[in-house]
Design a protein around this motif. Structure first.
Motif, PDB file in Angstrom:
ATOM      1  N   MET A   1      11.974  25.846  -3.417  1.00 51.97           N
ATOM      2  CA  MET A   1      11.194  25.941  -4.634  1.00 51.97           C
ATOM      3  C   MET A   1      12.069  25.448  -5.774  1.00 51.97           C
ATOM      4  SD  MET A   1       9.546  29.338  -6.306  1.00 51.97           S
ATOM      5  CE  MET A   1       7.832  29.176  -5.957  1.00 51.97           C
ATOM      6  N   GLY A   2      11.471  24.698  -6.685  1.00 55.67           N
ATOM      7  CA  GLY A   2      12.249  24.203  -7.806  1.00 55.67           C
ATOM      8  C   GLY A   2      11.373  23.720  -8.942  1.00 55.67           C
ATOM      9  N   ARG A   3      12.004  23.597 -10.095  1.00 51.93           N
ATOM     10  CA  ARG A   3      11.324  23.122 -11.302  1.00 51.93           C
ATOM     11  C   ARG A   3      11.703  21.657 -11.497  1.00 51.93           C
ATOM     12  NH1 ARG A   3      10.493  26.359 -16.673  1.00 51.93           N
ATOM     13  NH2 ARG A   3      10.319  24.677 -18.180  1.00 51.93           N
ATOM     14  N   THR A   4      10.720  20.819 -11.778  1.00 50.83           N
ATOM     15  CA  THR A   4      10.944  19.391 -11.948  1.00 50.83           C
ATOM     16  C   THR A   4      10.368  18.928 -13.278  1.00 50.83           C
ATOM     17  OG1 THR A   4      10.833  19.051  -9.560  1.00 50.83           O
ATOM     18  CG2 THR A   4      10.502  17.123 -10.929  1.00 50.83           C
ATOM     19  N   HIS A   5      11.130  18.090 -13.971  1.00 53.98           N
ATOM     20  CA  HIS A   5      10.670  17.473 -15.217  1.00 53.98           C
ATOM     21  C   HIS A   5      10.325  16.020 -14.916  1.00 53.98           C
ATOM     22  CE1 HIS A   5      12.172  20.699 -17.992  1.00 53.98           C
ATOM     23  NE2 HIS A   5      12.737  21.028 -16.841  1.00 53.98           N
ATOM     24  N   VAL A   6       9.111  15.613 -15.272  1.00 52.68           N
ATOM     25  CA  VAL A   6       8.638  14.253 -15.021  1.00 52.68           C
ATOM     26  C   VAL A   6       8.498  13.566 -16.373  1.00 52.68           C
ATOM     27  CG1 VAL A   6       6.841  12.850 -13.965  1.00 52.68           C
ATOM     28  CG2 VAL A   6       7.380  15.105 -12.998  1.00 52.68           C
ATOM     29  N   GLY A   7       9.286  12.537 -16.589  1.00 50.55           N
ATOM     30  CA  GLY A   7       9.290  11.845 -17.871  1.00 50.55           C
ATOM     31  C   GLY A   7       7.965  11.193 -18.205  1.00 50.55           C
ATOM     32  N   PRO A   8       7.753  10.919 -19.492  1.00 52.78           N
ATOM     33  CA  PRO A   8       6.533  10.241 -19.922  1.00 52.78           C
ATOM     34  C   PRO A   8       6.406   8.858 -19.281  1.00 52.78           C
ATOM     35  CG  PRO A   8       7.755  11.091 -21.803  1.00 52.78           C
ATOM     36  CD  PRO A   8       8.635  11.238 -20.604  1.00 52.78           C
ATOM     37  N   ALA A   9       5.181   8.447 -19.065  1.00 56.14           N
ATOM     38  CA  ALA A   9       4.857   7.109 -18.572  1.00 56.14           C
ATOM     39  C   ALA A   9       5.618   6.761 -17.292  1.00 56.14           C
ATOM     40  CB  ALA A   9       5.110   6.066 -19.655  1.00 56.14           C
ATOM     41  N   THR A  10       5.670   7.714 -16.346  1.00 56.53           N
ATOM     42  CA  THR A  10       6.346   7.454 -15.074  1.00 56.53           C
ATOM     43  C   THR A  10       5.388   7.675 -13.908  1.00 56.53           C
ATOM     44  OG1 THR A  10       7.168   9.720 -14.906  1.00 56.53           O
ATOM     45  CG2 THR A  10       8.623   8.123 -15.943  1.00 56.53           C
ATOM     46  N   SER A  11       5.762   7.085 -12.778  1.00 57.70           N
ATOM     47  CA  SER A  11       4.966   7.205 -11.560  1.00 57.70           C
ATOM     48  C   SER A  11       5.908   7.149 -10.375  1.00 57.70           C
ATOM     49  CB  SER A  11       3.968   6.049 -11.493  1.00 57.70           C
ATOM     50  OG  SER A  11       3.263   6.070 -10.279  1.00 57.70           O
ATOM     51  N   SER A  12       5.652   8.002  -9.386  1.00 56.10           N
ATOM     52  CA  SER A  12       6.408   7.891  -8.140  1.00 56.10           C
ATOM     53  C   SER A  12       5.809   6.744  -7.339  1.00 56.10           C
ATOM     54  CB  SER A  12       6.313   9.192  -7.340  1.00 56.10           C
ATOM     55  OG  SER A  12       5.025   9.334  -6.772  1.00 56.10           O
ATOM     56  N   GLY A  13       6.487   6.342  -6.299  1.00 58.48           N
ATOM     57  CA  GLY A  13       5.885   5.429  -5.349  1.00 58.48           C
ATOM     58  C   GLY A  13       4.978   6.219  -4.420  1.00 58.48           C
ATOM     59  N   HIS A  60       0.414  10.281  -0.936  1.00 62.12           N
ATOM     60  CA  HIS A  60       0.030  10.561  -2.317  1.00 62.12           C
ATOM     61  C   HIS A  60       1.032   9.936  -3.274  1.00 62.12           C
ATOM     62  CE1 HIS A  60       2.917  13.674  -1.258  1.00 62.12           C
ATOM     63  NE2 HIS A  60       3.162  13.815  -2.558  1.00 62.12           N
ATOM     64  N   ARG A  61       0.720  10.070  -4.559  1.00 61.98           N
ATOM     65  CA  ARG A  61       1.588   9.567  -5.631  1.00 61.98           C
ATOM     66  C   ARG A  61       1.413  10.510  -6.811  1.00 61.98           C
ATOM     67  NH1 ARG A  61      -0.696   4.775  -6.009  1.00 61.98           N
ATOM     68  NH2 ARG A  61      -2.120   5.245  -7.697  1.00 61.98           N
ATOM     69  N   GLU A  62       2.507  10.747  -7.542  1.00 62.57           N
ATOM     70  CA  GLU A  62       2.431  11.533  -8.766  1.00 62.57           C
ATOM     71  C   GLU A  62       2.597  10.591  -9.959  1.00 62.57           C
ATOM     72  OE1 GLU A  62       5.276  12.339  -6.688  1.00 62.57           O
ATOM     73  OE2 GLU A  62       4.201  13.768  -5.452  1.00 62.57           O
ATOM     74  N   GLU A  63       1.845  10.854 -11.008  1.00 63.00           N
ATOM     75  CA  GLU A  63       1.954  10.054 -12.231  1.00 63.00           C
ATOM     76  C   GLU A  63       1.981  10.966 -13.444  1.00 63.00           C
ATOM     77  OE1 GLU A  63      -1.470   7.500 -12.304  1.00 63.00           O
ATOM     78  OE2 GLU A  63      -0.819   6.363 -10.542  1.00 63.00           O
ATOM     79  N   ASN A  64       2.708  10.543 -14.462  1.00 60.78           N
ATOM     80  CA  ASN A  64       2.617  11.186 -15.768  1.00 60.78           C
ATOM     81  C   ASN A  64       2.184  10.096 -16.742  1.00 60.78           C
ATOM     82  OD1 ASN A  64       2.745  12.512 -18.155  1.00 60.78           O
ATOM     83  ND2 ASN A  64       4.915  12.987 -18.075  1.00 60.78           N
ATOM     84  N   PRO A  65       0.889   9.979 -17.002  1.00 61.24           N
ATOM     85  CA  PRO A  65       0.388   8.888 -17.837  1.00 61.24           C
ATOM     86  C   PRO A  65       0.653   9.057 -19.331  1.00 61.24           C
ATOM     87  CG  PRO A  65      -1.423  10.278 -17.140  1.00 61.24           C
ATOM     88  CD  PRO A  65      -0.194  10.792 -16.438  1.00 61.24           C
ATOM     89  N   SER A  66       1.083  10.239 -19.768  1.00 65.70           N
ATOM     90  CA  SER A  66       1.321  10.450 -21.193  1.00 65.70           C
ATOM     91  C   SER A  66       2.433   9.531 -21.691  1.00 65.70           C
ATOM     92  CB  SER A  66       1.710  11.900 -21.471  1.00 65.70           C
ATOM     93  OG  SER A  66       2.079  12.040 -22.835  1.00 65.70           O
ATOM     94  N   PRO A  67       2.205   8.860 -22.805  1.00 66.41           N
ATOM     95  CA  PRO A  67       3.253   7.974 -23.331  1.00 66.41           C
ATOM     96  C   PRO A  67       4.418   8.724 -23.989  1.00 66.41           C
ATOM     97  CG  PRO A  67       1.363   7.971 -24.795  1.00 66.41           C
ATOM     98  CD  PRO A  67       0.977   8.800 -23.594  1.00 66.41           C
ATOM     99  N   ASP A  68       4.217  10.018 -24.292  1.00 63.70           N
ATOM    100  CA  ASP A  68       5.277  10.706 -25.040  1.00 63.70           C
ATOM    101  C   ASP A  68       5.536  12.164 -24.644  1.00 63.70           C
ATOM    102  OD1 ASP A  68       2.904  11.720 -25.988  1.00 63.70           O
ATOM    103  OD2 ASP A  68       3.165  11.007 -28.035  1.00 63.70           O
ATOM    104  N   GLU A  69       4.811  12.704 -23.662  1.00 65.99           N
ATOM    105  CA  GLU A  69       5.003  14.102 -23.276  1.00 65.99           C
ATOM    106  C   GLU A  69       5.458  14.192 -21.821  1.00 65.99           C
ATOM    107  OE1 GLU A  69       2.487  18.312 -23.063  1.00 65.99           O
ATOM    108  OE2 GLU A  69       1.392  16.418 -23.216  1.00 65.99           O
ATOM    109  N   GLU A  70       6.575  14.890 -21.582  1.00 61.05           N
ATOM    110  CA  GLU A  70       6.992  15.091 -20.199  1.00 61.05           C
ATOM    111  C   GLU A  70       6.088  16.129 -19.543  1.00 61.05           C
ATOM    112  OE1 GLU A  70      10.978  16.553 -19.702  1.00 61.05           O
ATOM    113  OE2 GLU A  70      10.464  18.548 -20.386  1.00 61.05           O
ATOM    114  N   ALA A  71       6.057  16.107 -18.223  1.00 61.39           N
ATOM    115  CA  ALA A  71       5.340  17.122 -17.454  1.00 61.39           C
ATOM    116  C   ALA A  71       6.386  17.978 -16.753  1.00 61.39           C
ATOM    117  CB  ALA A  71       4.419  16.469 -16.434  1.00 61.39           C
TER     118      ALA A  71
END
Length: 103
Positions: A1-13, A60-71
């Motif tokens: 189990m862990g906490r992850t920060h996903v930067g703005p405007a990023t996508s995994s493969g 699957h793929r994860e995306e953070n479409p926000s241009p300025d907010e991390e997830a």
């Protein structure tokens, strides 16, 4: 189990996590989880307080479409191994181990 920060405007493969079941809790932001269903891409938009479950071997793929907010998400997996199998697409053939209960 862990906490992850996903930067703005990023996508995994596109990928899967092998035998691991993955449960995800959205702490903040609005990440999107993308899956294949038939010939269509299914996009699951989430927000704080939502949960996502990814079964074993599901591309699957994860995306953070926000241009300025991390997830920020909390991820729990059913194995201690950090399994990530990268795929050329969500529709790639995925090798699964044989079911010992099947002939």
């Amino acid at each position: 189990m862990g906490r992850t920060h996903v930067g703005p405007a990023t996508s995994s493969g596109d990928h899967h996590h092998g035998e691991a079941e993955t449960a995800i809790y959205i702490v903040s932001g609005r990440p999107v989880f993308v899956f294949a269903e038939g010939t269509e891409e299914v996009r699951v938009e989430t927000g704080p307080g939502d949960y996502i479950f990814v079964p074993p071997y599901v591309p699957h793929r994860e995306e953070n479409p926000s241009p300025d907010e991390e997830a920020v998400v909390v991820i729990a997996r059913s194995t201690q191994e950090g399994i990530v199998v990268n795929l050329p697409s969500l529709w790639a053939d995925v090798e699964r181990p044989a079911d010992p209960g099947q002939p």
